[in-house]
Design a protein around this motif. Structure first.
Motif, PDB file in Angstrom:
ATOM      1  N   VAL A  13       0.844  -1.196   0.000  1.00  0.00           N
ATOM      2  CA  VAL A  13       0.000   0.000   0.000  1.00  0.00           C
ATOM      3  C   VAL A  13       0.879   1.246   0.000  1.00  0.00           C
ATOM      4  CG1 VAL A  13      -1.739   1.304   1.290  1.00  0.00           C
ATOM      5  CG2 VAL A  13      -1.887  -1.188   1.170  1.00  0.00           C
ATOM      6  N   GLY A  14       0.627   2.121  -0.969  1.00  0.00           N
ATOM      7  CA  GLY A  14       1.427   3.322  -1.124  1.00  0.00           C
ATOM      8  C   GLY A  14       2.426   3.243  -2.272  1.00  0.00           C
ATOM      9  N   SER A  15       2.670   2.030  -2.786  1.00  0.00           N
ATOM     10  CA  SER A  15       3.580   1.884  -3.925  1.00  0.00           C
ATOM     11  C   SER A  15       2.957   2.480  -5.173  1.00  0.00           C
ATOM     12  CB  SER A  15       3.894   0.404  -4.167  1.00  0.00           C
ATOM     13  OG  SER A  15       4.526  -0.184  -3.062  1.00  0.00           O
ATOM     14  N   THR A  16       3.790   2.846  -6.117  1.00  0.00           N
ATOM     15  CA  THR A  16       3.296   3.382  -7.385  1.00  0.00           C
ATOM     16  C   THR A  16       3.852   2.547  -8.541  1.00  0.00           C
ATOM     17  OG1 THR A  16       5.147   4.937  -7.541  1.00  0.00           O
ATOM     18  CG2 THR A  16       3.112   5.737  -6.483  1.00  0.00           C
ATOM     19  N   PHE A  17       3.109   2.504  -9.618  1.00  0.00           N
ATOM     20  CA  PHE A  17       3.562   1.827 -10.828  1.00  0.00           C
ATOM     21  C   PHE A  17       2.897   2.488 -12.024  1.00  0.00           C
ATOM     22  CE2 PHE A  17      -0.302  -0.215  -9.423  1.00  0.00           C
ATOM     23  CZ  PHE A  17      -1.010  -0.457 -10.594  1.00  0.00           C
ATOM     24  N   LYS A  18       3.406   2.214 -13.199  1.00  0.00           N
ATOM     25  CA  LYS A  18       2.884   2.836 -14.411  1.00  0.00           C
ATOM     26  C   LYS A  18       2.278   1.802 -15.351  1.00  0.00           C
ATOM     27  CE  LYS A  18       5.901   6.908 -14.631  1.00  0.00           C
ATOM     28  NZ  LYS A  18       6.880   7.650 -15.472  1.00  0.00           N
ATOM     29  N   ILE A  19       1.193   2.206 -15.993  1.00  0.00           N
ATOM     30  CA  ILE A  19       0.597   1.424 -17.072  1.00  0.00           C
ATOM     31  C   ILE A  19       0.507   2.349 -18.276  1.00  0.00           C
ATOM     32  CG2 ILE A  19      -1.381   0.071 -17.881  1.00  0.00           C
ATOM     33  CD1 ILE A  19      -2.118  -0.495 -15.024  1.00  0.00           C
ATOM     34  N   ASN A  20       1.258   2.033 -19.301  1.00  0.00           N
ATOM     35  CA  ASN A  20       1.247   2.826 -20.531  1.00  0.00           C
ATOM     36  C   ASN A  20       1.516   4.311 -20.262  1.00  0.00           C
ATOM     37  OD1 ASN A  20       1.135   2.779 -23.311  1.00  0.00           O
ATOM     38  ND2 ASN A  20      -1.047   3.220 -23.391  1.00  0.00           N
ATOM     39  N   GLY A  21       2.444   4.571 -19.313  1.00  0.00           N
ATOM     40  CA  GLY A  21       2.840   5.938 -19.017  1.00  0.00           C
ATOM     41  C   GLY A  21       2.037   6.632 -17.942  1.00  0.00           C
ATOM     42  N   THR A  22       0.938   6.040 -17.485  1.00  0.00           N
ATOM     43  CA  THR A  22       0.107   6.650 -16.440  1.00  0.00           C
ATOM     44  C   THR A  22       0.460   6.046 -15.096  1.00  0.00           C
ATOM     45  OG1 THR A  22      -1.701   6.962 -18.019  1.00  0.00           O
ATOM     46  CG2 THR A  22      -2.241   7.125 -15.684  1.00  0.00           C
ATOM     47  N   LYS A  23       0.752   6.905 -14.118  1.00  0.00           N
ATOM     48  CA  LYS A  23       1.151   6.437 -12.800  1.00  0.00           C
ATOM     49  C   LYS A  23      -0.077   6.191 -11.912  1.00  0.00           C
ATOM     50  CE  LYS A  23       4.728   8.289 -10.729  1.00  0.00           C
ATOM     51  NZ  LYS A  23       5.572   9.243  -9.938  1.00  0.00           N
ATOM     52  N   TYR A  24      -0.067   5.057 -11.210  1.00  0.00           N
ATOM     53  CA  TYR A  24      -1.154   4.698 -10.293  1.00  0.00           C
ATOM     54  C   TYR A  24      -0.578   4.399  -8.918  1.00  0.00           C
ATOM     55  CZ  TYR A  24      -4.097   4.315 -14.408  1.00  0.00           C
ATOM     56  OH  TYR A  24      -4.786   4.594 -15.553  1.00  0.00           O
ATOM     57  N   THR A  25      -1.351   4.729  -7.893  1.00  0.00           N
ATOM     58  CA  THR A  25      -0.959   4.486  -6.506  1.00  0.00           C
ATOM     59  C   THR A  25      -1.775   3.330  -5.936  1.00  0.00           C
ATOM     60  OG1 THR A  25      -0.442   6.835  -6.203  1.00  0.00           O
ATOM     61  CG2 THR A  25      -0.746   5.499  -4.213  1.00  0.00           C
ATOM     62  N   VAL A  26      -1.104   2.389  -5.295  1.00  0.00           N
ATOM     63  CA  VAL A  26      -1.781   1.236  -4.694  1.00  0.00           C
ATOM     64  C   VAL A  26      -2.436   1.677  -3.385  1.00  0.00           C
ATOM     65  CG1 VAL A  26      -1.493  -1.078  -3.738  1.00  0.00           C
ATOM     66  CG2 VAL A  26      -0.133  -0.369  -5.729  1.00  0.00           C
TER      67      VAL A  26
END
Length: 494
Positions: A234-247
């Motif tokens: 929880v709190g990690s971030t990752f990208k999908i096709n250039g868009t950043k998302y926060t868990v």
């Protein structure tokens, strides 16, 4: 008088009574065991279908499969920019709607308005293929021929020797490419109604789920297995096709492994998949679970171009040891139970009739003393009923012990969901867990621990069988005893 005589006679014939009771007990115990295991199989299959389908979901609506257009490529393709640096890292995401099929979001409202539909929720499932790695540019080097070897370095037709120019042909050394390919699934869910759909079968074990205000927020809930493999929390971030998302949360499925890795708000998933106002699956809950087939026909008749899939349709796609064991329990187990019960009833009836034959003089004396035939019959039936109830009690005890042993051992069964190649993975019509054109395989294997729950209905059935066995045995013996005449009975006894 009746009770005293009954108790005395049963006490005198303990061995015979025990043999009759044990015969009935074995048959009843087998029935309880088979029914309990069958109930466990049904529960296991329901868990499998719920993981594929969604808690509370009775059916799903998807777009009817259509043949790909001529010249269109259904496979993923990736493009990378050429750069001048000698070692360049490249990364690219290919996002596709599952199966390449999608429905208009407006159909969700239309499906919800159909007769017999309690609720309908739309969701979109995406397949993301991520390719990342690096190119390494090679270097051209020219080689110089050593002196004295000019005679052996002949060129092609009309060519001279390489020593005439003082150098050889340039050669490229080094260079190449190294790329990793990873794929995962993304589900876009309606955050205003999470009781239906893919996330409904999982519990949030860390963090929290979406709120109604996050309908287009760049936040994500990820499955426990995916979080472990990527070391996300929880709190990690990752990208999908250039868009950043926060868990914001980690979801643990109620059973088995999740078929979805990442959950996003529906609008975000639609944007990623270039599918604005589109959904791949509509999850439907019926007002009456007994009318699912009728609701299915209603939707098919009123909404064209769709495929409606119920849990009964998906049950046929479940294979593996769970399916094999379920078939054995349903067919072989139940027929074996019937055969053993029939044999137990027959043995009890024959033993009771044989016991009456050995008591000819006793019953003749009772009739001579004034006992009517109905009292003699009642005596024999009463003894048989006690034997039947004793057998029922023993059978219930043995059956419960067997069911407890199965639950304690909890043998593991595997279930494969919709294994197929090419077009139709997971569910019919590219439904939940399904694939569609462009997917080579959408097989998902789950491991289920078998249990054997014993219901009150099963206990009531056992008691009913015990009473029935006693009545059958008592009826045969009582009928034979009632036909005796005192004089014949006494004469036969002497």
């Amino acid at each position: 008088m009746f009770g005293i005589y009954l108790k005395r006679e049963l006490g005198r014939r303990k061995k015979a009574a025990l043999v009759v009771a044990l015969g009935l007990a074995l048959g009843i115990a087998l029935v309880i065991t088979v029914n309990s295991v069958s109930a466990g199989m049904t529960q296991a299959q329901d868990k499998v279908l719920k993981s594929l389908y969604g808690l509370g979901t009775d059916m799903t609506v998807t777009k009817a499969q259509s043949a790909p257009k001529a010249g269109s490529s259904q496979g993923p393709n990736f493009k990378f920019d050429a750069k001048q640096s000698s070692s360049t890292k490249q990364s690219s995401d290919r996002v596709m709607t599952q199966g390449g099929q999608a429905l208009s979001s407006s159909l969700v409202t239309k499906v919800a308005a159909q007769q017999g539909v309690s609720a309908a929720v739309g969701a979109i499932t995406l397949n993301v293929t991520k390719v990342d790695g690096s190119f390494t540019q090679g270097k051209a080097k020219s080689s110089t021929s050593p002196s004295g070897s000019s005679g052996s370095q002949q060129g092609g037709p009309g060519g001279g020797n390489s020593s005439s120019t003082g150098g050889g042909q340039p050669q490229v050394q080094g260079g190449g490419a190294s790329f990793n390919v990873n794929s995962y699934s993304v589900a876009g869910i309606d955050v205003t109604d999470q009781d239906l759909g893919p996330l409904a079968t999982s519990k949030i074990t860390s963090g929290r789920t979406f709120t109604a205000a996050q309908s287009n927020a760049k936040v994500a809930v990820i499955s426990k297995s995916y979080a472990k493999s990527k070391k996300y929390k929880v709190g990690s971030t990752f990208k999908i096709n250039g868009t950043k998302y926060t868990v914001i949360g980690i979801a643990t499925p109620d059973s088995g492994e999740s078929t979805i890795d990442v959950y996003l708000p529906l609008k975000q998933a639609q944007t990623l998949g270039d599918a604005k106002n589109k959904v791949t699956t509509i999850y439907v809950k019926a007002t009456d679970s007994q009318q699912i087939a009728t609701v299915k026909k209603e939707i098919q008749a009123n909404i064209s171009g769709t495929t409606v899939t119920t849990s009964a349709d998906l049950a046929s796609t479940v294979s593996g040891s769970l399916s094999t064991a379920s078939n054995l329990a349903t067919s072989v187990g139940k027929w074996l139970s019937i055969a053993v019960l029939a044999a137990a009833f027959l043995v009890a009836a024959l033993l009771t009739s044989s016991a009456v034959s050995r008591r000819v003089r006793e019953f003749g004396t009772l009739k001579a003393l004034g006992w009517p035939s109905r009292n003699v019959t009642r005596q024999v039936v009463g003894e048989s009923m006690v034997n039947g109830l004793l057998g029922g009690a023993l059978g219930i005890g043995l059956g419960l012990a067997a069911a407890y042993a199965v639950t304690a051992v909890a043998p593991k069964l595997t279930a494969q969901l919709g294994s197929s190649g090419g077009g139709m993975g997971g569910g019919p019509g590219g439904g939940p867990g399904g694939g569609g054109p462009g997917q080579q395989s959408a097989s998902n294997t789950m491991e289920i621990a078998l249990s054997a729950p014993v219901s009150l209905t099963t206990i009531a059935l056992a008691v009913g069988l015990a009473v029935t066995g006693g009545l059958i045995a008592g009826a045969m013996g009582g009928w034979r005893a009632s036909r005796m005449r005192p004089a014949d009975a006494l004469r036969s006894g002497s």
